[in-house]
Write a protein that holds these residues in place. Structure first.
Motif, PDB file in Angstrom:
ATOM      1  N   GLU A   3       0.845  -1.180   0.000  1.00  0.00           N
ATOM      2  CA  GLU A   3       0.000   0.000   0.000  1.00  0.00           C
ATOM      3  C   GLU A   3       0.889   1.243   0.000  1.00  0.00           C
ATOM      4  OE1 GLU A   3      -3.126  -0.431   2.951  1.00  0.00           O
ATOM      5  OE2 GLU A   3      -3.165  -2.602   2.642  1.00  0.00           O
ATOM      6  N   LEU A   4       0.299   2.406   0.163  1.00  0.00           N
ATOM      7  CA  LEU A   4       1.048   3.656   0.041  1.00  0.00           C
ATOM      8  C   LEU A   4       2.338   3.679   0.869  1.00  0.00           C
ATOM      9  CD1 LEU A   4      -0.425   7.245  -0.017  1.00  0.00           C
ATOM     10  CD2 LEU A   4       1.524   6.702   1.429  1.00  0.00           C
ATOM     11  N   PRO A   5       2.327   3.327   2.154  1.00  0.00           N
ATOM     12  CA  PRO A   5       3.569   3.418   2.932  1.00  0.00           C
ATOM     13  C   PRO A   5       4.674   2.515   2.398  1.00  0.00           C
ATOM     14  CG  PRO A   5       1.684   3.278   4.388  1.00  0.00           C
ATOM     15  CD  PRO A   5       1.183   2.945   3.005  1.00  0.00           C
ATOM     16  N   GLU A   6       4.309   1.316   1.944  1.00  0.00           N
ATOM     17  CA  GLU A   6       5.319   0.402   1.426  1.00  0.00           C
ATOM     18  C   GLU A   6       5.934   0.941   0.133  1.00  0.00           C
ATOM     19  OE1 GLU A   6       3.187  -0.955   4.385  1.00  0.00           O
ATOM     20  OE2 GLU A   6       2.069  -0.985   2.493  1.00  0.00           O
ATOM     21  N   CYS A 190      -4.822   3.615   0.253  1.00  0.00           N
ATOM     22  CA  CYS A 190      -5.288   2.907   1.451  1.00  0.00           C
ATOM     23  C   CYS A 190      -5.895   1.572   1.045  1.00  0.00           C
ATOM     24  CB  CYS A 190      -6.304   3.756   2.213  1.00  0.00           C
ATOM     25  SG  CYS A 190      -6.898   2.970   3.736  1.00  0.00           S
ATOM     26  N   GLY A 191      -5.208   0.492   1.351  1.00  0.00           N
ATOM     27  CA  GLY A 191      -5.700  -0.837   1.016  1.00  0.00           C
ATOM     28  C   GLY A 191      -6.203  -1.576   2.248  1.00  0.00           C
ATOM     29  N   ILE A 225      -6.927   7.631   9.067  1.00  0.00           N
ATOM     30  CA  ILE A 225      -6.254   6.966   7.944  1.00  0.00           C
ATOM     31  C   ILE A 225      -4.930   7.666   7.633  1.00  0.00           C
ATOM     32  CG2 ILE A 225      -6.378   6.551   5.443  1.00  0.00           C
ATOM     33  CD1 ILE A 225      -9.421   6.105   5.866  1.00  0.00           C
ATOM     34  N   VAL A 226      -4.975   8.984   7.569  1.00  0.00           N
ATOM     35  CA  VAL A 226      -3.758   9.754   7.294  1.00  0.00           C
ATOM     36  C   VAL A 226      -2.718   9.503   8.384  1.00  0.00           C
ATOM     37  CG1 VAL A 226      -2.787  12.080   7.097  1.00  0.00           C
ATOM     38  CG2 VAL A 226      -4.940  11.526   5.950  1.00  0.00           C
ATOM     39  N   HIS A 227      -3.156   9.497   9.633  1.00  0.00           N
ATOM     40  CA  HIS A 227      -2.244   9.255  10.757  1.00  0.00           C
ATOM     41  C   HIS A 227      -1.584   7.875  10.649  1.00  0.00           C
ATOM     42  CE1 HIS A 227      -0.660   9.282  14.845  1.00  0.00           C
ATOM     43  NE2 HIS A 227      -1.185   8.081  15.003  1.00  0.00           N
ATOM     44  N   ILE A 228      -2.374   6.859  10.332  1.00  0.00           N
ATOM     45  CA  ILE A 228      -1.833   5.502  10.221  1.00  0.00           C
ATOM     46  C   ILE A 228      -0.868   5.385   9.043  1.00  0.00           C
ATOM     47  CG2 ILE A 228      -2.447   3.100   9.688  1.00  0.00           C
ATOM     48  CD1 ILE A 228      -5.016   3.560  11.308  1.00  0.00           C
ATOM     49  N   LEU A 229      -1.210   5.984   7.918  1.00  0.00           N
ATOM     50  CA  LEU A 229      -0.319   5.945   6.763  1.00  0.00           C
ATOM     51  C   LEU A 229       1.017   6.599   7.095  1.00  0.00           C
ATOM     52  CD1 LEU A 229      -2.790   6.824   3.858  1.00  0.00           C
ATOM     53  CD2 LEU A 229      -1.865   4.570   4.413  1.00  0.00           C
ATOM     54  N   GLU A 231       2.322   7.006  10.110  1.00  0.00           N
ATOM     55  CA  GLU A 231       3.000   6.148  11.092  1.00  0.00           C
ATOM     56  C   GLU A 231       3.711   4.995  10.401  1.00  0.00           C
ATOM     57  OE1 GLU A 231       1.856   3.234  14.888  1.00  0.00           O
ATOM     58  OE2 GLU A 231       0.325   4.535  14.010  1.00  0.00           O
ATOM     59  N   SER A 232       3.043   4.405   9.418  1.00  0.00           N
ATOM     60  CA  SER A 232       3.631   3.275   8.706  1.00  0.00           C
ATOM     61  C   SER A 232       4.828   3.707   7.856  1.00  0.00           C
ATOM     62  CB  SER A 232       2.580   2.588   7.829  1.00  0.00           C
ATOM     63  OG  SER A 232       3.127   1.449   7.216  1.00  0.00           O
ATOM     64  N   ILE A 233       4.742   4.866   7.220  1.00  0.00           N
ATOM     65  CA  ILE A 233       5.881   5.379   6.455  1.00  0.00           C
ATOM     66  C   ILE A 233       7.106   5.485   7.360  1.00  0.00           C
ATOM     67  CG2 ILE A 233       6.816   7.429   5.307  1.00  0.00           C
ATOM     68  CD1 ILE A 233       4.012   7.859   4.103  1.00  0.00           C
ATOM     69  N   GLU A 234       6.904   6.042   8.545  1.00  0.00           N
ATOM     70  CA  GLU A 234       8.012   6.215   9.485  1.00  0.00           C
ATOM     71  C   GLU A 234       8.566   4.878   9.963  1.00  0.00           C
ATOM     72  OE1 GLU A 234       6.289   8.670  12.476  1.00  0.00           O
ATOM     73  OE2 GLU A 234       6.183  10.451  11.181  1.00  0.00           O
ATOM     74  N   ALA A 235       7.704   3.838   9.956  1.00  0.00           N
ATOM     75  CA  ALA A 235       8.139   2.500  10.394  1.00  0.00           C
ATOM     76  C   ALA A 235       8.681   1.658   9.246  1.00  0.00           C
ATOM     77  CB  ALA A 235       6.972   1.774  11.064  1.00  0.00           C
ATOM     78  N   GLY A 236       8.730   2.230   8.036  1.00  0.00           N
ATOM     79  CA  GLY A 236       9.244   1.477   6.889  1.00  0.00           C
ATOM     80  C   GLY A 236       8.234   0.547   6.268  1.00  0.00           C
ATOM     81  N   GLY A 237       6.929   0.751   6.579  1.00  0.00           N
ATOM     82  CA  GLY A 237       5.890  -0.086   6.001  1.00  0.00           C
ATOM     83  C   GLY A 237       5.696  -1.385   6.762  1.00  0.00           C
ATOM     84  N   SER A 238       4.756  -2.183   6.270  1.00  0.00           N
ATOM     85  CA  SER A 238       4.448  -3.480   6.884  1.00  0.00           C
ATOM     86  C   SER A 238       5.034  -4.600   6.023  1.00  0.00           C
ATOM     87  CB  SER A 238       2.929  -3.672   7.007  1.00  0.00           C
ATOM     88  OG  SER A 238       2.353  -2.676   7.803  1.00  0.00           O
ATOM     89  N   SER A 239       6.015  -5.308   6.542  1.00  0.00           N
ATOM     90  CA  SER A 239       6.611  -6.432   5.802  1.00  0.00           C
ATOM     91  C   SER A 239       5.853  -7.702   6.128  1.00  0.00           C
ATOM     92  CB  SER A 239       8.101  -6.572   6.131  1.00  0.00           C
ATOM     93  OG  SER A 239       8.837  -5.535   5.523  1.00  0.00           O
ATOM     94  N   ILE A 240       4.775  -7.899   5.382  1.00  0.00           N
ATOM     95  CA  ILE A 240       3.941  -9.086   5.539  1.00  0.00           C
ATOM     96  C   ILE A 240       4.118  -9.934   4.280  1.00  0.00           C
ATOM     97  CG2 ILE A 240       1.556  -9.914   5.749  1.00  0.00           C
ATOM     98  CD1 ILE A 240       0.944  -7.256   7.192  1.00  0.00           C
ATOM     99  N   SER A 241       4.340 -11.226   4.446  1.00  0.00           N
ATOM    100  CA  SER A 241       4.533 -12.135   3.310  1.00  0.00           C
ATOM    101  C   SER A 241       5.750 -11.707   2.492  1.00  0.00           C
ATOM    102  CB  SER A 241       3.263 -12.189   2.457  1.00  0.00           C
ATOM    103  OG  SER A 241       3.386 -13.142   1.431  1.00  0.00           O
ATOM    104  N   ASP A 242       5.537 -11.272   1.220  1.00  0.00           N
ATOM    105  CA  ASP A 242       6.666 -11.062   0.318  1.00  0.00           C
ATOM    106  C   ASP A 242       7.046  -9.601   0.129  1.00  0.00           C
ATOM    107  OD1 ASP A 242       7.051 -13.834  -0.402  1.00  0.00           O
ATOM    108  OD2 ASP A 242       5.158 -13.684  -1.465  1.00  0.00           O
TER     109      ASP A 242
END
Length: 290
Positions: A3-6, A190-191, A225-229, A231-242
């Motif tokens: 999604e956007l942060p990744e 936003c997915g 939604i904006v806050h979570i996006l 937050e995720s950008i700052e965390a480098g995104g969500s590395s789920i699966s591949d």
């Protein structure tokens, strides 16, 4: 699907490795070549493989940016500019390396489908395990009309008003709110992951009809939604699966997710439930989300 942060994480890694570099050679995998010959349009979209390669040779990468879930490579050669658009699909990944052996994970190293060799010998490599991603070469964004239909970036000043106006339209008002906020024409980027998290934090049931949510609550939902996006950008995104950032680096947002993929609600301890919305599995807490 990233999604956007990744995608933002990939762009931030790609930009310093790519900007100002000239492409000397482009190599496409035999898998993609054969798929294109069979009319399946795997990864390289819109033009024959030979034309894709020929046009890219001697192009200089002027900029690398993100638009929603897409990566935009701004290219230039002999005063002519064009746009290479990349979508990661489910399992796409970019690597900036001096040799393929530097790609650490075999699952990516074994599924390389496009190699861009720079004039100094370094490589930009696109790998895609399931081949759902795309590389699309355009003269400009308008040459692929779906790109023009994307909602404003969620961080733009106009994005919330756009969301509210779209949510009032009959085609969206009667749909579940989860489906609406995952629609890229309503909110960009936003997915399933971040829609699930935002709705949980706002205590909104994912199946609730959009028209049954007040304007005030919709504004608050958009802000979340904006806050979570962010937050995720700052965390480098969500590395789920591949999913990986540039060169196989993993993000850490998956460790902060409170509802996505959970079996038990972290707030009340209730067993979570799931339902299908717009073809995606939506996990929610039946006690906290109404």
């Amino acid at each position: 699907m990233p999604e956007l942060p990744e995608v933002e994480g990939v762009v931030r890694g790609l930009a310093p490795a790519a900007i100002g570099r000239k492409i000397q050679q482009v190599t496409v995998s035999e898998t993609v070549i054969q798929s294109k010959l069979l009319g399946k349009e795997a990864i390289i979209k819109g033009v024959p493989t030979e034309e894709f390669v020929e046009q890219l040779v001697d192009m200089t990468i002027m900029d690398v940016t993100r638009r929603s879930k897409y990566i935009y490579f701004q290219l230039e050669k002999d005063g002519r500019s064009c746009l290479l658009v990349s979508h990661l699909g489910m399992t796409g990944a970019w690597f900036a390396v001096s040799g393929l052996e530097e790609i650490g994970e075999p699952k990516f190293r074994n599924h390389v489908h496009a190699i861009f060799t720079m004039t100094d010998g370094d490589l930009l490599v696109y790998s895609d395990i399931r081949r759902f991603g795309e590389l699309r070469l355009l003269d400009c964004e308008a040459d692929h009309p779906p790109l023009l239909k994307m909602a404003p970036e969620p961080f733009d000043s106009t994005a919330c008003d756009h969301f509210l106006a779209m949510a009032e339209l009959p085609k969206y008002a009667r749909k579940p709110i989860k489906e609406v906020i995952m629609d890229g024409q309503v909110i960009s980027g936003c997915g399933n992951i971040y829609a699930t998290e935002a709705l949980f934090r706002m205590k909104i049931h994912p199946g609730r009809k959009t028209e049954r949510i007040s304007m005030k609550r919709k504004r608050e939902l958009f802000a979340e939604i904006v806050h979570i996006l962010q937050e995720s950008i700052e965390a480098g995104g969500s590395s789920i699966s591949d999913y990986r950032n540039i060169n196989g680096q993993a993000g850490s947002m998956q460790d902060r997710l409170k509802m996505y993929g959970r079996k038990v609600c972290p707030t009340c301890g209730e067993v979570t439930r799931s339902m299908k919305i717009a073809g995606r599995t939506s996990v929610y807490c039946p006690a906290c989300q109404k």
